[in-house]
Design a protein around this motif. Structure first.
Motif, PDB file in Angstrom:
ATOM      1  N   VAL A  76      53.276  61.196  17.598  1.00  0.00           N
ATOM      2  CA  VAL A  76      54.594  61.837  17.605  1.00  0.00           C
ATOM      3  C   VAL A  76      55.025  62.125  19.041  1.00  0.00           C
ATOM      4  O   VAL A  76      56.166  61.867  19.431  1.00  0.00           O
ATOM      5  N   ARG A  77      54.117  62.638  19.844  1.00  0.00           N
ATOM      6  CA  ARG A  77      54.412  62.973  21.243  1.00  0.00           C
ATOM      7  C   ARG A  77      54.946  61.753  21.994  1.00  0.00           C
ATOM      8  O   ARG A  77      55.844  61.873  22.830  1.00  0.00           O
ATOM      9  N   ALA A  78      54.447  60.572  21.660  1.00  0.00           N
ATOM     10  CA  ALA A  78      54.879  59.340  22.334  1.00  0.00           C
ATOM     11  C   ALA A  78      56.333  58.984  22.024  1.00  0.00           C
ATOM     12  O   ALA A  78      56.968  58.259  22.787  1.00  0.00           O
ATOM     13  N   PHE A  79      56.877  59.495  20.925  1.00  0.00           N
ATOM     14  CA  PHE A  79      58.263  59.202  20.565  1.00  0.00           C
ATOM     15  C   PHE A  79      59.265  59.939  21.457  1.00  0.00           C
ATOM     16  O   PHE A  79      60.398  59.504  21.603  1.00  0.00           O
ATOM     17  N   VAL A  80      58.872  61.058  22.024  1.00  0.00           N
ATOM     18  CA  VAL A  80      59.817  61.925  22.738  1.00  0.00           C
ATOM     19  C   VAL A  80      60.584  61.165  23.811  1.00  0.00           C
ATOM     20  O   VAL A  80      61.809  61.227  23.865  1.00  0.00           O
ATOM     21  N   GLY A  81      59.901  60.441  24.661  1.00  0.00           N
ATOM     22  CA  GLY A  81      60.563  59.732  25.745  1.00  0.00           C
ATOM     23  C   GLY A  81      61.344  58.511  25.312  1.00  0.00           C
ATOM     24  O   GLY A  81      62.119  57.956  26.093  1.00  0.00           O
ATOM     25  N   ARG A  82      61.182  58.110  24.075  1.00  0.00           N
ATOM     26  CA  ARG A  82      61.822  56.879  23.613  1.00  0.00           C
ATOM     27  C   ARG A  82      63.228  57.097  23.068  1.00  0.00           C
ATOM     28  O   ARG A  82      63.966  56.142  22.901  1.00  0.00           O
ATOM     29  N   ASP A  83      63.597  58.347  22.764  1.00  0.00           N
ATOM     30  CA  ASP A  83      64.966  58.614  22.292  1.00  0.00           C
ATOM     31  C   ASP A  83      65.426  59.992  22.756  1.00  0.00           C
ATOM     32  O   ASP A  83      65.968  60.777  21.977  1.00  0.00           O
ATOM     33  N   SER A  84      65.196  60.279  24.034  1.00  0.00           N
ATOM     34  CA  SER A  84      65.670  61.520  24.654  1.00  0.00           C
ATOM     35  C   SER A  84      65.207  62.786  23.948  1.00  0.00           C
ATOM     36  O   SER A  84      65.879  63.811  24.000  1.00  0.00           O
ATOM     37  N   GLY A  85      64.083  62.722  23.249  1.00  0.00           N
ATOM     38  CA  GLY A  85      63.577  63.894  22.555  1.00  0.00           C
ATOM     39  C   GLY A  85      64.424  64.315  21.370  1.00  0.00           C
ATOM     40  O   GLY A  85      64.264  65.421  20.856  1.00  0.00           O
TER      41      GLY A  85
END
Length: 147
Positions: A6-15
């Motif tokens: 889940v943490r890896a998703f943050v940078g992929r769509d501006s959080g």
């Protein structure tokens, strides 16, 4: 799937995350907010954190029914986190979180969601003026589609 994924998703769509809460009639209320994975401010366990404006529908719902689902996404990949919530804010005291700890917690959530700010003193003033509240979601279910 776990919170590291889940943490890896943050940078992929501006959080950006979709957060879902439950209205009194049982229907779902959804909105888009910034969210990220942080350590719980009292017990240190990993949680999803987001910030809600004082007086928002989210806070009304969470005060009555303290459970939420958040969905992080990037393209066709997504991760959902469901669980009970705790609130920490000026109108929602959380044992172990005083005013100074709340100020820092709101910053932690903001930066965990990928946020940056040139003037954190101004950020703190706005958070206090808007009676912002930290929403902490304990991950009971984590699932989704990630490659």
């Amino acid at each position: 799937m776990d919170l590291d994924t889940v943490r890896a998703f943050v940078g992929r769509d501006s959080g950006l995350v979709v957060v879902c809460t439950t209205r009194a009639d049982g229907s779902v209320q959804a909105s888009v907010v910034n969210g990220g994975v942080i350590d719980h401010p009292v017990n240190g366990s990993p949680v999803v954190g987001l910030v809600a404006q004082g007086g928002s529908a989210k806070l009304r719902h969470l005060r009555q029914r303290p459970h939420a689902t958040v969905v992080f996404r990037a393209g066709w990949e997504w991760a959902a986190v469901e669980g009970p919530t705790e609130l920490a804010g000026p109108d929602d005291p959380l044992e172990g979180v005083d005013g100074e700890r709340l100020r820092l917690l709101l910053r932690e959530i903001f930066t965990a969601a990928g946020g940056t700010h040139d003037d954190f003193d101004e950020y703190d003033r706005v958070m206090a003026a808007e009676r912002r509240t930290a929403v902490l979601i304990k991950p009971e279910r984590v699932y989704g589609v990630a490659r």
